[in-house]
Each structure stands twice: as C-alpha cells, then as structure tokens.
Design an enzyme around this catalytic site. Structure first.
Site, PDB file in Angstrom:
ATOM      1  N   CYS A  77       0.831  -1.206   0.000  1.00 19.34           N
ATOM      2  CA  CYS A  77       0.000   0.000   0.000  1.00 19.34           C
ATOM      3  C   CYS A  77       0.870   1.263   0.000  1.00 19.34           C
ATOM      4  O   CYS A  77       1.655   1.472   0.918  1.00 19.34           O
ATOM      5  CB  CYS A  77      -0.920  -0.007   1.215  1.00 19.34           C
ATOM      6  SG  CYS A  77      -1.993   1.432   1.246  1.00 19.34           S
ATOM      7  N   ASN A 102       1.064  -4.295  -6.340  1.00 24.47           N
ATOM      8  CA  ASN A 102       0.140  -3.410  -5.642  1.00 24.47           C
ATOM      9  C   ASN A 102       0.064  -2.132  -6.476  1.00 24.47           C
ATOM     10  O   ASN A 102       0.643  -2.058  -7.558  1.00 24.47           O
ATOM     11  CB  ASN A 102       0.659  -3.143  -4.224  1.00 24.47           C
ATOM     12  CG  ASN A 102      -0.476  -2.723  -3.289  1.00 24.47           C
ATOM     13  OD1 ASN A 102      -1.282  -1.860  -3.642  1.00 24.47           O
ATOM     14  ND2 ASN A 102      -0.536  -3.320  -2.120  1.00 24.47           N
ATOM     15  N   CYS A 126      -8.592  -1.128 -46.522  1.00 26.09           N
ATOM     16  CA  CYS A 126      -8.245   0.263 -46.190  1.00 26.09           C
ATOM     17  C   CYS A 126      -9.464   1.182 -46.349  1.00 26.09           C
ATOM     18  O   CYS A 126     -10.173   1.117 -47.349  1.00 26.09           O
ATOM     19  CB  CYS A 126      -7.116   0.742 -47.093  1.00 26.09           C
ATOM     20  SG  CYS A 126      -6.679   2.475 -46.833  1.00 26.09           S
ATOM     21  N   CYS A 138      -8.259   6.579 -44.125  1.00 26.12           N
ATOM     22  CA  CYS A 138      -8.140   7.622 -43.095  1.00 26.12           C
ATOM     23  C   CYS A 138      -6.763   8.274 -43.132  1.00 26.12           C
ATOM     24  O   CYS A 138      -6.577   9.374 -42.628  1.00 26.12           O
ATOM     25  CB  CYS A 138      -8.418   7.053 -41.704  1.00 26.12           C
ATOM     26  SG  CYS A 138      -7.148   5.916 -41.111  1.00 26.12           S
ATOM     27  N   CYS A 147      -2.040   6.156 -40.977  1.00 26.11           N
ATOM     28  CA  CYS A 147      -0.746   5.482 -41.083  1.00 26.11           C
ATOM     29  C   CYS A 147       0.254   6.400 -41.778  1.00 26.11           C
ATOM     30  O   CYS A 147       1.413   6.492 -41.382  1.00 26.11           O
ATOM     31  CB  CYS A 147      -0.881   4.156 -41.830  1.00 26.11           C
ATOM     32  SG  CYS A 147      -1.544   4.307 -43.507  1.00 26.11           S
ATOM     33  N   CYS A 186      10.932   1.362 -44.967  1.00 24.81           N
ATOM     34  CA  CYS A 186      10.203   0.771 -43.839  1.00 24.81           C
ATOM     35  C   CYS A 186      11.176   0.022 -42.936  1.00 24.81           C
ATOM     36  O   CYS A 186      11.870  -0.882 -43.372  1.00 24.81           O
ATOM     37  CB  CYS A 186       9.112  -0.176 -44.353  1.00 24.81           C
ATOM     38  SG  CYS A 186       8.195  -0.960 -43.013  1.00 24.81           S
ATOM     39  N   CYS A 229       8.666  -0.886 -37.900  1.00 23.70           N
ATOM     40  CA  CYS A 229       8.482  -0.460 -36.507  1.00 23.70           C
ATOM     41  C   CYS A 229       7.102  -0.780 -35.944  1.00 23.70           C
ATOM     42  O   CYS A 229       6.886  -0.696 -34.749  1.00 23.70           O
ATOM     43  CB  CYS A 229       8.771   1.033 -36.378  1.00 23.70           C
ATOM     44  SG  CYS A 229       7.489   2.097 -37.067  1.00 23.70           S
ATOM     45  N   CYS A 243      -3.667   2.100 -37.346  1.00 28.42           N
ATOM     46  CA  CYS A 243      -4.740   1.740 -38.294  1.00 28.42           C
ATOM     47  C   CYS A 243      -6.006   1.332 -37.545  1.00 28.42           C
ATOM     48  O   CYS A 243      -5.958   0.454 -36.681  1.00 28.42           O
ATOM     49  CB  CYS A 243      -4.277   0.599 -39.193  1.00 28.42           C
ATOM     50  SG  CYS A 243      -5.546   0.098 -40.375  1.00 28.42           S
TER      51      CYS A 243
END
Lengths: 437, 446
Positions: free
Chosen positions: B134, B199, B341, B344, B347, B377, B380, B387
């Site tokens: 605690c 805890n 896809c 949006c 990515c 790329c 990672c 996504c």
C-alpha cells in the site's frame, strides 16, 4: 392534421435534434482525426471538421465554434440544413467500413449553439479601412459576404426586400430541418459580432438605384437568389388551389398553422424542393402523390430526401407528364400521361393517359431567374440566366459588382451560398486593395 | 472441458480468479456474493491497525469515451472491527469450504503479527497475504510499501509471519521500486510461500482545472494515490515476468494489475502467474464480470488443447529475452490491404511525422489508399498500430539468409560496429528527406 402548436411540433420534430453534452462527448470520441480528412474536402466551406470535433471532445466548445465560424458564418444553420449525407458525413471514412459515419452536422450545431446562447465574441474586427460595400440581399451569401467584409474592416450596408433576414435559409428550409428562431438567432448573433447594417423592405433593382449605390459604395455584392416558381404553361395553374413549391414552402414556414392544404395533394417535380413540399404536406395529414416526368434514378433530389418522403407516407409516380388540369374554380383532377426516355429524350406514350384526383396542386418546377430584371450596365449572364462571374474572385463582368449564391450557381445549398459570399468578400478585398496601389 | 483448478503454493481454488484485497472484499456479504457469482478466491480487505478513512477516495483516468482506463484510490486498510471480520471469515468458509479465503494483514510489531496470524487461522483462512504494497497513508506509518521498499525489513517481517503461520504465506509487493526482483528475493529468503504483485503505483490521476486541486479531493486538497486498472497491466506484466525469470525468487506468483478480461488474466499466467487477482474490474462492473473471464479462459484452453492451468502457466517466460539477444537480421515490412483500407491516412501521417517517412500517398485524385515505401520501412509497427481497421496493415517478414545475429553475438565475437560508416548501422542507408522539404508545399503556394 395538426391544429395546435404542440401537435405541429410533434409532426415536425427536428431531423437533427440538438445533442446534449453527453451525446456530443460520446459521438466526438469516435472521430479518427483522419489526415487530409475527406469530410473537410466534401464541405463547400472547408470547415476543419476533425479539429472542431476534437475540440468538442476536450470540452473546448468555444474553440470548436471558432473553428466552425472561421470557415462558415452559418455554422449553426448549415449543421442542421446541410445535406450532410452527401457532403461531410457521406465522405466519412467510417462509411468504407460499414460503420455509421460521425454525426458531423449535429456535432457542429452543438458547438455553435453554445456560442450563440452565450453570445461568445469569437472574432476581433480589423480597424476600419474607410471602404464601404453594399450588399443586395440578406440571404446566406449576402450575410456571409457582409460578415467577412466587416471582419476585414469594411463598413457594410445590406439591402433586403423582405422584412426579415435569412433568405432561403429562413423561408426555404423545411421546418423539420431547422426552426425559424434558430436561423434568426444565428443572424442576430452574427450582426452583434460584426456590426453590419441591414435595411429591410428595400428592394433594389432599377438602374437609378444601382447607380445610387455605385456612387456611395466602393463595391456592390449581389446575393439576390432566385425568383418565383417557374410555372408551366399548362392551363389551370392560375386556380386558387394551385401553388408554386417555393411559395408554398415559404408560406408554410412563416405561418405554419394558417396554411391549409387539401386532402389529396399532388406535387409535380423531382428536385429537393419537391421533396420538401411533399414531406411537409404529408406531415400535416394529406395524402401526397409526387409526380415526376422521368425515372426515379433521374430525379435531382438526393436519395435520402426521397427516402424521407416515403417514410412519412407519400407515394410517387415516375415517368408521367402533367397533361391537363381539370376542374372549375378549383383543381379537381389531373390528367397525366406516361413517358419514357429514349436516347436521352423524353417522349410521351400514346394512349397512356390516366387521371389522378387532386384538391391541392404544388408545382416544384424550378425557380425563375430574377437576373434579367436587374438594370445594371455591362452585367453579363450565361445561357441559363446565371450571373457570369470570375470563379476565383466572384467578380462580375462589370468590375464594381461581385455576386454569389443561387443567382450565380442556379440554385444550390445554403452552404454553397455561404462559401461563395465569403469568397466574394475576399475578392472584393483584394480588388479594392489592388486599386489603391 | 479444461480443468480450471488453480494451485498457488498449495492453496487450491476452483479457478484462478481471486478478488484482490480491496473494497470488494470489505465484508463477508461481498465475498459470499462474489463466490456465488463464480470467483475462485478472495483476499480479504487488509486487517490490521486502526485507521480513519477520508471522503472522497477515488479518482479515474478516462480515455475519450472509455471510463476508468486507470483508477486510483487514497483509501486505507479496513476500518471495520477485527472481530467482525474474523466472524465473517468463519461464516464464509462454512458456506464455501472449497473456495480460498486469504487474509491480508498489516500490523507493526512481531507480537502483533503473531497474534493476528493466529486469529485469522482460527477463523479458517486458507492463506495469509502480507500487505507490503500500500503506497499511501500506511507507508507514512512505517507499514505497506515502506516495508516493500526495504528488502531487509521485508525479509524480517516475512520470517516473523512464517514463525507463526501454518497456512501458506504470500508477500504482496509494491511496484514503487526500481528493481522488483530485490524485494521478491527477500520474500523468498524470508521463507514466503508465494509473492503477489503488483500493488498500486503512486499516482496523481488528474488536476481539476478550475479548483487547481488534483483528484480525488478532500476539502480542496489532494494527496497521491495508488494507481491501478487497465492502464497498469503492462507494468504489472513486466514485473511478473521479471520475478518469474529470476532463479533466486523461485516461488509461485499471484499476478495482479489491470486484469479486466480472460485475455489479461491469461497473459499474466503465460508470463508466470499461477493465479490472478482482480480489483478494479469488479469495482467497475460488479462481480458478474468473472463469468466472462471463466468462459474465455475455458474456451482458450480447449482451443489450444490445454487440459490444466499448468499447461499454460509460464509458457511465455522463455519468449522474453533481454534486448541484446534479439536477432538483428530479422526484418518485417508493413503491408496495406487495399480492400480493407478505409482511407483515413492515419498510417501515412504517423509514419511521416512520427517515424520514418516510409509511406506515400497516391498522386491520383480521389485514391486514398497509401503505399508503403519498402526501402524506408524499418518494420516499426507504428502504422499497423494506428490503423483503425483490424488486420488491414500487417507486418510481413522479409526473408534473408543472414541467420541469427544479436548484439551480444557481435560483442562476443568483437564484431560490433564502432562507427557510423558501418553498413549495419541502421540509419546509414536510410533515406531521409532534406530538412527544407518540410516546407516545400508552403513555398509552392506562396
């Protein structure tokens, strides 16, 4: 048929009712904050939608309202009356996933309501630049133009034919989309903030009046909209129970409890105005039949607007022409004839006449241009009677004039008029600044 | 059907789901209700010295529309009379002899420890948990995490407890320490039969921007609390793993921290926990949440062909190595499923602004599906993590014949790169745009 304000309210419940804080919080939580967001691109006024949704989500409602009003002075009205299904919400990437798109319109009105109710001063006007601009017409394009000009330091006088501002945003929108009070409150809020003058009951259309304006003002914006319904030449359209859709919608919006329609209403037309008229009649208890000369697929109306009239019980007859209006002092019956499209041309089918009982006829057959009555030298129109403008600056062929809204685009949404009015203000600003140099 | 019977250092319970020592185990009424709902065991709210509690007591971290991603409290140990608690323990054991009732304890002197252990054993407790965790209120009085942070003291008190106890002794550890294995080893050295962790973590969950006082507030002021809930699971998992891997600990583990579903519980067990303890989820959803945990674990075990919990406990422990042993020749490259896809472009902007500029946008108007630039790329995972569509971006292994080589291999063979000209140095051949390219679009529009 609703006879009391209470019954009326029930039948005309808002399609996009205001959200409470909790709903807005949950709905705003769903936004993905897309990069180069499709919703922004789909908005004629390019509101930074993901930003204002994020602002709502972090309880920065004033910031959200400022984001909205920075792009569109009719943020509240547009949130409620825009065909969001085919604009921002239609472009939401969630649609690609089969997930309900974000309720952008309702979120937008949520943020603007807070600003309006609390009289939030969102903008700081530039110092006066001693230029004066006259705006003809206090509709969405004229008011948007006036707001932007005031912000830039111009003194603006608006001249309006009617006794109230708003143009079609007020009297051309269906009552289940927005209430009159909401439209007026938003305009009052804008006027308080930007301080433009409006002269009501003042129609400007003669050469003398325009000359007068030219002398007093550095530039003139024409936001005059369209005229009355373009009534077809069919005999009988002058009977008392036959009315143009624009006029019907306006009467009904301004005096909902006084307007009487028959039991068997026929609406002729296939555009969004026809849908509004049909939907309104159905909501006050009439049997409504829509008659359109071409096929369902060829209708100008948005699919969701047609779905809406079906949902309130209106019927539709496609591929039928109005041949004859029958009756004595009043319209009693319509004689129609079947049509078909052949190589893009519409032809009537022989011996296919049929009659439709009708005791109230609404003609949603388009609006007249009122541009031909303008007595302005050097003002040019296109083949469809629309004022010719430079699409970037909204400047007319007579360089002292700028224009926007329905008179330029031939009749589009409130949001288009807002975008064009604001764009014209920027055009006026750069025109007058260049002139100084 | 898989057998969920759990065994923690000889304490047998019908399933591995125990309620942790906390408000949900404050009374016999609650524990009885919990057992009836399906919980396999309960660690009673800590019994010990007299306390006075404050009002209010809890604070929470919400994430957007999700409530209680993290939770903290400034409540102390039980404030109910010891005799009432002992009576209720006895009654619960009468109704539920096969369920585990563990007494969590916190006192100060050796004599007090001996006495209270005798008391709870007489009441029928199946085990004892020493609350050395605690982190608020009690530590200021030399108990709770004050003990957990001092391995020598922890060991001594554990020895006292073991002198008196005839039932298994579990030592509950505080995470508010640099190396969790130190107190864990001390517990083992002191003779503990098991450890339980973690805890709560010392925390301030948020600040009220109008009153300027953090939450929870007590008369306009606040104090740090103990943090728990789903947000702390990653910290707990790492500590459970560390203890499970340490040969000098070598005693069973009861996993605690952020367990809300069967998945969380299974992860704890895969990393070495023999059973799990839950608090926040029960405080959020009630005792009924255990049905999902039991059904999910059963289904998982059946699907995997595990007959008993021992088949899965610790299965992930050998899968965690120190960084220096990871294969530097292994490579994955992101792949976007064009069909899934939704455009949006999160990515794209994540990789562009937050990673390695390895995703490009289509130049065709209206095409919103981004493309991976394979050469850039580094595998990672960031794009696949942001996504919003399940399985739309996957990380695909790019095979090579280089075999397994780790930093440790390089060090052992004297082949570690010594300067940045080394071809193996990650950034050397990695294309990076010119700094001024960042402002290219602005220049063009000027």
């Amino acid at each position: 048929m609703p006879t009391t304000p209470k019954e009326f309210t029930e039948n005309f419940e808002q399609l996009k009712p205001l959200m409470d804080a909790n709903m807005a919080y949950y709905e705003s939580s769903r936004c993905l904050f897309c990069y180069d967001a499709p919703c922004i691109k789909a908005c004629p006024t390019s509101i930074d939608i993901p930003l204002f949704i994020k602002q709502i989500n972090t309880e920065n409602l004033t910031g959200a309202a400022k984001t909205i009003y920075s792009s569109n002075f009719f943020g509240h009205t547009c949130g409620k009356v825009c065909p969001t299904e085919v604009l921002c919400e239609g472009a939401c990437v969630y649609n690609e996933q089969g997930v309900k798109p974000i309720e952008i319109g309702r979120l937008q009105s949520h943020a603007t309501t807070a600003a309006i109710k609390n009289s939030k001063q969102l903008f700081k006007k530039s110092e006066s630049n001693n230029h004066k601009v006259a705006v003809v017409g206090a509709g969405p394009s004229g008011l948007s133009c006036a707001c932007e000009l005031s912000l830039l330091g111009y003194e603006v006088d608006i001249f309006e034919t009617n006794s109230k501002p708003g143009g079609l945003a007020l009297n051309g929108t269906a009552p289940y989309k927005i209430t009159n009070d909401e439209v007026i409150e938003e305009i009052d809020y804008l006027q308080d903030q930007f301080g433009f003058n409006v002269v009501y009951n003042k129609r400007i259309d003669t050469s003398r009046e325009f000359k007068n304006l030219e002398e007093k003002y550095d530039a003139i914006f024409l936001g005059i909209g369209l005229g009355k319904t373009n009534i077809p030449s069919t005999e009988g359209t002058d009977l008392e129970n036959c009315i143009g859709a624009t006029e019907f919608i306006e009467d009904f919006k301004m005096n909902p409890l006084q307007v009487k329609v028959g039991k068997k209403v026929v609406v002729i037309g296939g555009g969004n105005t026809a849908m509004d008229a049909a939907s309104e009649c159905a909501r006050i208890g009439a049997d409504v039949t829509l008659i359109y000369r071409r096929s369902k697929e060829e209708m100008g109306a948005y699919e969701f607007e047609y779905d809406l009239i079906k949902s309130v019980g209106a019927k539709a007859i496609f591929n039928a022409n109005l041949k004859e209006i029958r009756g004595g002092f009043l319209v009693e019956e319509l004689l129609c004839i079947r049509t078909q499209s052949k190589n893009g041309k519409l032809e009537e089918l022989e011996n296919s006449e049929f009659s439709v009982p009708c005791d109230f006829l609404i003609l949603a057959t388009g609006q007249e241009k009122q541009t031909d009555i303008l007595e302005i030298p050097l003002l040019e129109y296109d083949s469809k009677g629309r004022i010719k403008i430079d699409s970037k600056t909204m400047q007319c062929s007579n360089g002292k004039y700028f224009a926007g809204g329905d008179a330029v685009n031939g009749g589009a949404e409130v949001v288009n008029a807002c975008a064009e009015g604001k764009q014209a203000a920027q055009g006026i600003d750069s025109f007058l600044k260049n002139k100084e140099i | 059907m898989a057998d969920l019977t759990a065994n923690l250092a000889g304490i047998i319970s019908p399933n591995p789901f125990w309620l942790a020592s906390a408000p949900p185990t404050n009374s016999g009424y609650q524990v009885m209700k919990a057992f009836d709902a399906g919980w396999g065991g309960a660690v009673w709210k800590t019994l010990g010295v007299p306390v006075i509690n404050v009002s209010s007591r809890y604070g929470a971290v919400n994430y957007r529309d999700s409530r209680i991603m993290g939770f903290n409290n400034i409540e102390l140990i039980t404030d109910r009379p010891l005799t009432d608690n002992l009576k209720e323990i006895e009654e619960v054991k009468k109704y539920f002899p096969d369920h585990s009732v563990i007494a969590s304890l916190m006192v100060q002197t050796k004599e007090e420890w001996h006495q209270i252990i005798k008391d709870v054993e007489n009441a029928g407790a199946d085990g004892i948990e020493l609350n050395f965790g605690c982190p608020h209120g009690m530590c200021e009085r030399g108990m709770g995490s004050a003990v957990g942070q001092e391995p020598a003291v922890l060991q001594t008190i554990t020895e006292w407890a073991k002198e008196a106890a005839t039932v298994p002794v579990i030592v509950k550890l505080t995470p508010n320490i640099t190396d969790i294995t130190e107190p864990a080893r001390a517990a083992a050295a002191g003779g503990a039969d098991a450890i339980s962790l973690i805890n709560t973590i010392q925390s301030i969950v948020n600040v009220d921007l109008d009153t300027f006082a953090p939450n929870p507030q007590v008369d306009g002021k606040s104090t740090h609390g103990g943090y728990c809930g789903p947000a702390v699971k990653p910290i707990a998992l790492n500590m459970v793993k560390s203890c499970a891997q340490d040969e000098n600990v070598g005693i069973p583990i009861s996993g605690i921290g952020g367990i809300e579903s069967w998945r969380d519980a299974t992860e704890h067990m895969l990393l070495g926990a023999s059973n799990v303890q839950v608090c926040t989820a029960a405080m959020h959803y009630g005792f009924g949440i255990v049905r999902e945990m039991i059904s999910g674990l059963e289904q998982y075990m059946d699907d995997k062909g595990f007959n008993k919990l021992d088949d899965l406990i610790g299965k992930s422990v050998p899968k965690v190595e120190s960084w220096e042993h990871l294969n530097l020749n292994y490579k994955v490259i992101a792949e976007i499923d064009e069909k899934k896809c939704i455009g949006c472009q999160l990515c794209y902007i994540a990789c562009e602004d937050g990673a390695h500029q390895a995703i490009s946008l289509s130049k065709i108007e209206g095409v919103r599906v981004p493309q991976i630039i394979d050469e850039n790329c580094v595998g990672c995972n960031l794009c696949s993590l942001v996504c919003p569509v399940e399985d739309c971006i996957t990380m695909v292994e790019s095979k090579n014949n280089k075999g397994h080589e780790s930093w440790s291999d390089y060090m052992d063979s004297g082949k570690a790169p010594e300067n940045f000209d080394d071809d193996r140095a990650g950034g050397k051949n990695h294309w990076v745009p010119k700094p001024s390219d960042a402002l290219k679009d602005k220049k063009e529009s000027r």
